[in-house]
Design a protein around this motif. Sequence first.
Motif, PDB file in Angstrom:
ATOM      1  N   ILE A  98       0.832  -1.207   0.000  1.00  0.00           N
ATOM      2  CA  ILE A  98       0.000   0.000   0.000  1.00  0.00           C
ATOM      3  C   ILE A  98       0.865   1.255   0.000  1.00  0.00           C
ATOM      4  N   VAL A  99       1.900   1.268   0.833  1.00  0.00           N
ATOM      5  CA  VAL A  99       2.779   2.440   0.887  1.00  0.00           C
ATOM      6  C   VAL A  99       3.436   2.673  -0.468  1.00  0.00           C
ATOM      7  N   ASP A 100       3.921   1.612  -1.101  1.00  0.00           N
ATOM      8  CA  ASP A 100       4.576   1.763  -2.399  1.00  0.00           C
ATOM      9  C   ASP A 100       3.590   2.230  -3.472  1.00  0.00           C
ATOM     10  N   LYS A 101       2.348   1.771  -3.419  1.00  0.00           N
ATOM     11  CA  LYS A 101       1.366   2.146  -4.440  1.00  0.00           C
ATOM     12  C   LYS A 101       1.028   3.641  -4.385  1.00  0.00           C
ATOM     13  N   VAL A 102       1.035   4.238  -3.188  1.00  0.00           N
ATOM     14  CA  VAL A 102       0.711   5.667  -3.087  1.00  0.00           C
ATOM     15  C   VAL A 102       1.935   6.549  -3.299  1.00  0.00           C
ATOM     16  N   GLY A 103       3.086   5.926  -3.579  1.00  0.00           N
ATOM     17  CA  GLY A 103       4.282   6.702  -3.873  1.00  0.00           C
ATOM     18  C   GLY A 103       5.095   7.109  -2.665  1.00  0.00           C
ATOM     19  N   LEU A 132       9.258   7.944   2.758  1.00  0.00           N
ATOM     20  CA  LEU A 132       9.574   6.554   3.036  1.00  0.00           C
ATOM     21  C   LEU A 132       8.861   5.615   2.071  1.00  0.00           C
ATOM     22  N   ASP A 133       9.587   4.615   1.558  1.00  0.00           N
ATOM     23  CA  ASP A 133       8.931   3.585   0.760  1.00  0.00           C
ATOM     24  C   ASP A 133       8.357   2.527   1.704  1.00  0.00           C
ATOM     25  N   GLY A 134       7.778   1.476   1.142  1.00  0.00           N
ATOM     26  CA  GLY A 134       7.106   0.478   1.958  1.00  0.00           C
ATOM     27  C   GLY A 134       8.019  -0.204   2.958  1.00  0.00           C
ATOM     28  N   ALA A 135       9.211  -0.617   2.510  1.00  0.00           N
ATOM     29  CA  ALA A 135      10.140  -1.314   3.395  1.00  0.00           C
ATOM     30  C   ALA A 135      10.617  -0.400   4.520  1.00  0.00           C
ATOM     31  N   GLN A 136      10.939   0.849   4.187  1.00  0.00           N
ATOM     32  CA  GLN A 136      11.387   1.803   5.208  1.00  0.00           C
ATOM     33  C   GLN A 136      10.264   2.099   6.206  1.00  0.00           C
ATOM     34  N   SER A 137       9.045   2.201   5.712  1.00  0.00           N
ATOM     35  CA  SER A 137       7.906   2.473   6.586  1.00  0.00           C
ATOM     36  C   SER A 137       7.685   1.330   7.560  1.00  0.00           C
ATOM     37  N   LEU A 138       7.755   0.098   7.068  1.00  0.00           N
ATOM     38  CA  LEU A 138       7.581  -1.061   7.926  1.00  0.00           C
ATOM     39  C   LEU A 138       8.650  -1.097   9.004  1.00  0.00           C
ATOM     40  N   ALA A 139       9.890  -0.791   8.623  1.00  0.00           N
ATOM     41  CA  ALA A 139      10.982  -0.773   9.596  1.00  0.00           C
ATOM     42  C   ALA A 139      10.739   0.279  10.671  1.00  0.00           C
ATOM     43  N   LEU A 140      10.253   1.459  10.271  1.00  0.00           N
ATOM     44  CA  LEU A 140      10.025   2.530  11.236  1.00  0.00           C
ATOM     45  C   LEU A 140       8.947   2.162  12.240  1.00  0.00           C
ATOM     46  N   PRO A 184      -4.351  15.069  -4.178  1.00  0.00           N
ATOM     47  CA  PRO A 184      -4.690  15.102  -5.609  1.00  0.00           C
ATOM     48  C   PRO A 184      -3.781  14.210  -6.449  1.00  0.00           C
ATOM     49  N   GLU A 185      -2.499  14.107  -6.090  1.00  0.00           N
ATOM     50  CA  GLU A 185      -1.558  13.289  -6.855  1.00  0.00           C
ATOM     51  C   GLU A 185      -2.008  11.840  -6.947  1.00  0.00           C
ATOM     52  N   VAL A 186      -2.643  11.354  -5.875  1.00  0.00           N
ATOM     53  CA  VAL A 186      -3.157   9.985  -5.870  1.00  0.00           C
ATOM     54  C   VAL A 186      -4.603   9.957  -6.333  1.00  0.00           C
ATOM     55  N   LEU A 187      -5.399  10.889  -5.782  1.00  0.00           N
ATOM     56  CA  LEU A 187      -6.845  10.873  -5.994  1.00  0.00           C
ATOM     57  C   LEU A 187      -7.230  11.057  -7.455  1.00  0.00           C
ATOM     58  N   ARG A 204      -4.759   5.356 -12.364  1.00  0.00           N
ATOM     59  CA  ARG A 204      -3.924   4.173 -12.149  1.00  0.00           C
ATOM     60  C   ARG A 204      -3.599   3.996 -10.675  1.00  0.00           C
ATOM     61  N   LYS A 205      -3.252   5.108 -10.007  1.00  0.00           N
ATOM     62  CA  LYS A 205      -2.918   5.006  -8.586  1.00  0.00           C
ATOM     63  C   LYS A 205      -4.147   4.685  -7.740  1.00  0.00           C
ATOM     64  N   ILE A 206      -5.285   5.244  -8.110  1.00  0.00           N
ATOM     65  CA  ILE A 206      -6.502   4.967  -7.347  1.00  0.00           C
ATOM     66  C   ILE A 206      -6.780   3.469  -7.324  1.00  0.00           C
ATOM     67  N   TYR A 207      -6.758   2.867  -8.514  1.00  0.00           N
ATOM     68  CA  TYR A 207      -7.162   1.477  -8.593  1.00  0.00           C
ATOM     69  C   TYR A 207      -6.080   0.521  -8.093  1.00  0.00           C
ATOM     70  N   THR A 208      -4.801   0.851  -8.329  1.00  0.00           N
ATOM     71  CA  THR A 208      -3.749  -0.026  -7.818  1.00  0.00           C
ATOM     72  C   THR A 208      -3.666   0.066  -6.296  1.00  0.00           C
ATOM     73  N   THR A 209      -3.902   1.274  -5.745  1.00  0.00           N
ATOM     74  CA  THR A 209      -3.905   1.423  -4.291  1.00  0.00           C
ATOM     75  C   THR A 209      -5.079   0.672  -3.688  1.00  0.00           C
ATOM     76  N   ALA A 210      -6.252   0.842  -4.278  1.00  0.00           N
ATOM     77  CA  ALA A 210      -7.426   0.126  -3.778  1.00  0.00           C
ATOM     78  C   ALA A 210      -7.225  -1.377  -3.879  1.00  0.00           C
TER      79      ALA A 210
END
Length: 319
Positions: A156-161, A187-195, A227-230, A234-240
Amino acid sequence: MALALSMLVIAPLGLYLWADASLDRRVDLGLLPDRPPRGRGTNYLIVGSDSRKGLSAQAKKELHTGSADGRRTDSMILLHTGAHGTTMVSLPRDSWVTIPPFIRPETGTHHRAAPDKLNAAFSIGGPDLLVRTVERNTGLRVDHYVEIGFRGFVDIVDKVGGIRMCLDKEVKDKDSGADLSRGCHTLDGAQSLALVRERHQEAQGDLGRTRNQQRFLSALADRASTPEVLYNPRKIYTTADAALGTLKVDKSMDLWDLASLLRAMRSVTRGKGARVNVPLSAVGVPSSKGSTVRWDRTEANKLFTELRRDQPVGGEKHG
């Protein structure tokens, strides 16, 4: 993610049906015994599971998750929404609580109510026993249950950038893999999980980590509604897709409920809510199950009573 999910609710029927069918509704709260009465407002139990399902051996190594079998809770947050906004209450996993009577399904053995760590309830009996334990020790009825594992969190973190977080100190922890300098980072997904898993560097250990988790969840919900995601289909549907495909929720939860939860988390980031920990009387108390934290029962009961009555909460707020 909140508004993205809201858009899915008003999307064409086929898209709505896809999204709705992707929800893993395997938790039936309606079957649980001895539940407290309903209060005012809505209570969500949000659980971060350390399930490694879907992770390759290489991914486990890169994410520093280890290879332990079974499931445990890596974080637990009770989120209340009502007339006075949103309150996020962290429940330390080492809380010394009473686990209600239960039957082990694999053996049929009956177990009496007994004291143990809150995290043990999930390890022993999964979401059902965890919800029953939270309800017994707080007096609050859990209206909805949401769980996400390591793989889903990273996706999820990676999908929203990535998520923007500002740190007031350097964070290094070999166990979680956190290696971040003081200052602001995307932070990307891996960094976020570590934090959010890091606790050894925190002055208050697991309590400090729960504050990071609360801040991060609010920031994630806020990022997903930019707005960048919303306005990026592509980001809306990949995030969902990433979110809906990795969540476990209760049988009564629908997309409206999930979107309401995410809007509530986002509102905390924007100053319209409170982040609190359960009031404690002692930390690092030895027990037969290891080091524990003990709730200040007087203050904790006051907090839970305020939430049950949907009143403004007192105590410390963490913005």
